[in-house]
Design a protein around this motif. Structure first.
Motif, PDB file in Angstrom:
ATOM      1  N   SER A  15       0.846  -1.187   0.000  1.00 41.74           N
ATOM      2  CA  SER A  15       0.000   0.000   0.000  1.00 41.74           C
ATOM      3  C   SER A  15       0.883   1.239   0.000  1.00 41.74           C
ATOM      4  CB  SER A  15      -0.903  -0.029   1.236  1.00 41.74           C
ATOM      5  OG  SER A  15      -1.814   1.033   1.203  1.00 41.74           O
ATOM      6  N   LEU A  16       0.759   2.074  -1.043  1.00 46.46           N
ATOM      7  CA  LEU A  16       1.550   3.298  -1.160  1.00 46.46           C
ATOM      8  C   LEU A  16       0.629   4.508  -1.231  1.00 46.46           C
ATOM      9  CD1 LEU A  16       4.201   2.237  -3.839  1.00 46.46           C
ATOM     10  CD2 LEU A  16       4.408   2.169  -1.344  1.00 46.46           C
ATOM     11  N   THR A  17       1.139   5.643  -0.804  1.00 44.24           N
ATOM     12  CA  THR A  17       0.400   6.894  -0.880  1.00 44.24           C
ATOM     13  C   THR A  17       0.528   7.472  -2.286  1.00 44.24           C
ATOM     14  OG1 THR A  17       0.863   7.328   1.450  1.00 44.24           O
ATOM     15  CG2 THR A  17       0.154   9.196   0.110  1.00 44.24           C
ATOM     16  N   PRO A  18      -0.601   7.671  -2.989  1.00 44.48           N
ATOM     17  CA  PRO A  18      -0.518   8.245  -4.333  1.00 44.48           C
ATOM     18  C   PRO A  18      -0.317   9.757  -4.303  1.00 44.48           C
ATOM     19  CG  PRO A  18      -2.801   7.767  -3.797  1.00 44.48           C
ATOM     20  CD  PRO A  18      -1.967   7.296  -2.633  1.00 44.48           C
ATOM     21  N   VAL A  19       0.497  10.237  -5.233  1.00 46.58           N
ATOM     22  CA  VAL A  19       0.740  11.670  -5.400  1.00 46.58           C
ATOM     23  C   VAL A  19       0.358  12.007  -6.835  1.00 46.58           C
ATOM     24  CG1 VAL A  19       2.414  13.537  -5.223  1.00 46.58           C
ATOM     25  CG2 VAL A  19       2.629  11.539  -3.727  1.00 46.58           C
ATOM     26  N   TRP A  20      -0.681  12.816  -6.973  1.00 51.16           N
ATOM     27  CA  TRP A  20      -1.289  13.118  -8.272  1.00 51.16           C
ATOM     28  C   TRP A  20      -0.727  14.418  -8.839  1.00 51.16           C
ATOM     29  CZ3 TRP A  20      -4.265   9.085  -9.609  1.00 51.16           C
ATOM     30  CH2 TRP A  20      -4.759   8.287  -8.574  1.00 51.16           C
ATOM     31  N   PRO A  21      -0.715  14.565 -10.161  1.00 55.06           N
ATOM     32  CA  PRO A  21      -0.244  15.822 -10.744  1.00 55.06           C
ATOM     33  C   PRO A  21      -1.233  16.964 -10.518  1.00 55.06           C
ATOM     34  CG  PRO A  21      -0.724  14.193 -12.475  1.00 55.06           C
ATOM     35  CD  PRO A  21      -1.034  13.563 -11.158  1.00 55.06           C
ATOM     36  N   GLN A  22      -0.702  18.171 -10.528  1.00 56.87           N
ATOM     37  CA  GLN A  22      -1.516  19.377 -10.406  1.00 56.87           C
ATOM     38  C   GLN A  22      -2.659  19.310 -11.418  1.00 56.87           C
ATOM     39  OE1 GLN A  22       0.705  22.939 -11.106  1.00 56.87           O
ATOM     40  NE2 GLN A  22      -1.105  24.231 -11.171  1.00 56.87           N
ATOM     41  N   GLY A  23      -3.829  19.754 -11.008  1.00 61.22           N
ATOM     42  CA  GLY A  23      -4.995  19.753 -11.875  1.00 61.22           C
ATOM     43  C   GLY A  23      -6.019  18.701 -11.485  1.00 61.22           C
ATOM     44  N   PHE A  24      -5.595  17.684 -10.735  1.00 62.37           N
ATOM     45  CA  PHE A  24      -6.533  16.677 -10.266  1.00 62.37           C
ATOM     46  C   PHE A  24      -7.364  17.237  -9.121  1.00 62.37           C
ATOM     47  CE2 PHE A  24      -4.292  13.763 -12.860  1.00 62.37           C
ATOM     48  CZ  PHE A  24      -5.110  12.653 -13.015  1.00 62.37           C
ATOM     49  N   GLU A  25      -8.601  16.760  -9.018  1.00 66.81           N
ATOM     50  CA  GLU A  25      -9.532  17.144  -7.958  1.00 66.81           C
ATOM     51  C   GLU A  25     -10.070  15.875  -7.315  1.00 66.81           C
ATOM     52  OE1 GLU A  25     -10.463  20.317  -7.147  1.00 66.81           O
ATOM     53  OE2 GLU A  25      -9.317  21.282  -8.757  1.00 66.81           O
ATOM     54  N   SER A  26     -10.430  15.961  -6.036  1.00 61.66           N
ATOM     55  CA  SER A  26     -11.097  14.828  -5.398  1.00 61.66           C
ATOM     56  C   SER A  26     -12.553  14.817  -5.856  1.00 61.66           C
ATOM     57  CB  SER A  26     -10.986  14.907  -3.877  1.00 61.66           C
ATOM     58  OG  SER A  26     -11.528  16.107  -3.393  1.00 61.66           O
ATOM     59  N   VAL A  27     -13.096  13.600  -6.054  1.00 65.72           N
ATOM     60  CA  VAL A  27     -14.473  13.454  -6.536  1.00 65.72           C
ATOM     61  C   VAL A  27     -15.173  12.313  -5.806  1.00 65.72           C
ATOM     62  CG1 VAL A  27     -13.989  14.351  -8.859  1.00 65.72           C
ATOM     63  CG2 VAL A  27     -13.828  11.885  -8.427  1.00 65.72           C
ATOM     64  N   GLN A  28     -16.504  12.353  -5.877  1.00 64.60           N
ATOM     65  CA  GLN A  28     -17.354  11.245  -5.427  1.00 64.60           C
ATOM     66  C   GLN A  28     -18.362  10.971  -6.530  1.00 64.60           C
ATOM     67  OE1 GLN A  28     -19.115  11.326  -1.501  1.00 64.60           O
ATOM     68  NE2 GLN A  28     -17.605  12.828  -0.837  1.00 64.60           N
ATOM     69  N   GLU A  29     -18.438   9.707  -6.958  1.00 56.13           N
ATOM     70  CA  GLU A  29     -19.401   9.292  -7.970  1.00 56.13           C
ATOM     71  C   GLU A  29     -19.914   7.912  -7.604  1.00 56.13           C
ATOM     72  OE1 GLU A  29     -17.779   9.336 -11.911  1.00 56.13           O
ATOM     73  OE2 GLU A  29     -17.225  11.443 -11.813  1.00 56.13           O
ATOM     74  N   ASN A  30     -21.235   7.728  -7.660  1.00 53.71           N
ATOM     75  CA  ASN A  30     -21.846   6.422  -7.387  1.00 53.71           C
ATOM     76  C   ASN A  30     -21.373   5.827  -6.062  1.00 53.71           C
ATOM     77  OD1 ASN A  30     -23.158   6.521  -9.926  1.00 53.71           O
ATOM     78  ND2 ASN A  30     -21.294   5.786 -10.903  1.00 53.71           N
ATOM     79  N   ASN A  31     -21.309   6.657  -5.023  1.00 52.27           N
ATOM     80  CA  ASN A  31     -20.874   6.242  -3.685  1.00 52.27           C
ATOM     81  C   ASN A  31     -19.427   5.751  -3.640  1.00 52.27           C
ATOM     82  OD1 ASN A  31     -23.316   6.857  -2.354  1.00 52.27           O
ATOM     83  ND2 ASN A  31     -24.206   4.974  -3.147  1.00 52.27           N
ATOM     84  N   LYS A  32     -18.627   6.141  -4.609  1.00 51.58           N
ATOM     85  CA  LYS A  32     -17.195   5.829  -4.609  1.00 51.58           C
ATOM     86  C   LYS A  32     -16.412   7.130  -4.619  1.00 51.58           C
ATOM     87  CE  LYS A  32     -17.272   1.354  -6.928  1.00 51.58           C
ATOM     88  NZ  LYS A  32     -16.653   0.571  -8.013  1.00 51.58           N
ATOM     89  N   ARG A  33     -15.246   7.087  -4.001  1.00 50.78           N
ATOM     90  CA  ARG A  33     -14.378   8.261  -3.956  1.00 50.78           C
ATOM     91  C   ARG A  33     -13.194   8.055  -4.889  1.00 50.78           C
ATOM     92  NH1 ARG A  33     -17.030   7.269   0.403  1.00 50.78           N
ATOM     93  NH2 ARG A  33     -17.848   8.906   1.721  1.00 50.78           N
ATOM     94  N   GLY A  34     -12.656   9.169  -5.367  1.00 47.33           N
ATOM     95  CA  GLY A  34     -11.520   9.073  -6.268  1.00 47.33           C
ATOM     96  C   GLY A  34     -11.000  10.428  -6.664  1.00 47.33           C
ATOM     97  N   VAL A  35     -10.396  10.464  -7.856  1.00 47.22           N
ATOM     98  CA  VAL A  35      -9.816  11.698  -8.392  1.00 47.22           C
ATOM     99  C   VAL A  35     -10.239  11.852  -9.841  1.00 47.22           C
ATOM    100  CG1 VAL A  35      -7.811  11.704  -6.851  1.00 47.22           C
ATOM    101  CG2 VAL A  35      -7.671  10.530  -9.057  1.00 47.22           C
ATOM    102  N   ALA A  36     -10.194  13.103 -10.325  1.00 44.39           N
ATOM    103  CA  ALA A  36     -10.528  13.364 -11.722  1.00 44.39           C
ATOM    104  C   ALA A  36      -9.704  14.550 -12.220  1.00 44.39           C
ATOM    105  CB  ALA A  36     -12.013  13.659 -11.877  1.00 44.39           C
ATOM    106  N   ASP A  37      -9.450  14.505 -13.522  1.00 40.84           N
ATOM    107  CA  ASP A  37      -8.739  15.578 -14.218  1.00 40.84           C
ATOM    108  C   ASP A  37      -9.352  15.641 -15.617  1.00 40.84           C
ATOM    109  OD1 ASP A  37      -6.167  17.292 -14.674  1.00 40.84           O
ATOM    110  OD2 ASP A  37      -6.148  15.823 -16.296  1.00 40.84           O
ATOM    111  N   THR A  38      -9.554  16.842 -16.131  1.00 40.77           N
ATOM    112  CA  THR A  38     -10.221  16.965 -17.427  1.00 40.77           C
ATOM    113  C   THR A  38      -9.450  16.286 -18.547  1.00 40.77           C
ATOM    114  OG1 THR A  38      -9.202  19.130 -17.723  1.00 40.77           O
ATOM    115  CG2 THR A  38     -11.445  19.094 -16.861  1.00 40.77           C
ATOM    116  N   ASP A  39      -8.134  16.231 -18.473  1.00 42.23           N
ATOM    117  CA  ASP A  39      -7.333  15.600 -19.517  1.00 42.23           C
ATOM    118  C   ASP A  39      -7.205  14.087 -19.327  1.00 42.23           C
ATOM    119  OD1 ASP A  39      -6.811  18.071 -20.731  1.00 42.23           O
ATOM    120  OD2 ASP A  39      -5.075  18.413 -19.439  1.00 42.23           O
TER     121      ASP A  39
END
Length: 127
Positions: A53-77
């Motif tokens: 288990s590692l801590t993810p580090v996302w690139p600038q521009g990503f946002e935290s999101v919730q969809e269909n009772n799941k959590r995650g990240v999103a970026d327009t590209d």
């Protein structure tokens, strides 16, 4: 963000963002997991035949999101990556005590003692 800056952003889940001016370009990835106790995401990564288990580090521009009772990240590209998704991108691994992550401002259970997986911008596939 300034070049080479790291910050924690969002809530439910909190995510770590980077704006590294350069990073390794190896293929990295794992299965995204939500950690309710820390309100954050982790990545289950195969490191030499052993899943850690590692801590993810996302690139600038990503946002935290919730969809269909799941959590995650999103970026327009790059699209949306939710808990349970397998993610692949170019990037690198950093040790838990790497100087670049010293003041990231996130603690256990969101800060893995095994280290970090850093994803490069514009290189994602929904693995």
């Amino acid at each position: 963000m300034n070049p080479d800056e790291i910050k924690v952003k969002g809530e439910n889940p909190r995510i770590i963002l980077h704006n590294f001016s350069s990073s390794d370009d190896m293929l990295v990835g794992g299965k995204i997991e939500y950690i309710p106790d820390g309100d954050c995401l982790m990545a289950q990564v195969d490191r030499g035949g052993k899943v850690v288990s590692l801590t993810p580090v996302w690139p600038q521009g990503f946002e935290s999101v919730q969809e269909n009772n799941k959590r995650g990240v999103a970026d327009t590209d790059s699209g949306t990556f939710l808990e349970g998704d397998n993610v692949q991108a170019s990037g690198t691994f950093l040790d838990a005590d790497d100087e670049a992550m010293a003041e990231v401002g996130i603690d256990s259970p969101c800060r893995s003692s095994r280290g970090f997986v850093v994803f490069n911008k514009g290189s994602f596939t929904n693995g």
